[in-house]
Write a protein that holds these residues in place. Sequence first.
Motif: not given
Length: 199
Positions: A78-79, A189-191, A49-51
């Motif tokens: 982005t929410a 979050c991004l990898k 549920d990350a915005p």
Amino acid sequence: MELSLTASLLLSLLVAAVPQQVDCGSSGLKRVMRAQLLGFDWKNCGKPDAPAVLKTLAVSPDPIAIPGNLTASASGSTAVELAAPLAVNVTLEREVAGFWVTVPCLDELGSCHYQDGCQLLDQLIPPGQDCPEPLHSYGLPCRCPFKAGSYSLPKSDFYLPYVDLPHWLTNGNYRVQGVLGAGGKELGCLKIALSIHSE
């Protein structure tokens, strides 16, 4: 995540993995005349549920030459509005003898906590200055705050100049994770994974 925030996070990750051009007279830096980034890969690593979410990101060619040309496209959403202070936690790992080892934060590079990614953007693109191309042409913002919404960058060409690398950033395989947060909450979050080969 909004495209410009995507750019912000990617810039923050690249600050950890491939530093900005700085004076070679600085301690521990070496001039790199040519480098290649190979096997670029990415994925979201936030909660379901990350915005802020990066939906697509494509870069070519593989390998990416530095200096050289890069073609990229991206989309995200982005929410919630993303405004200062926007914390960025970066974790940089290097593969050593088959094990992943965390690279510590050295001179603000590596596995570092940045209290405000918005300030990083202001340092890279001073307020009052137009956003760099192609963001400017597509009317995409490059500074905080980023309004809630969905954004996309069509396939666009960029030029990557040469860089000065710290002595510890040598040839090898790297993983970089960036976590965006505000008010004690994780927003996204991004990898990124890649290999570096420099001369």
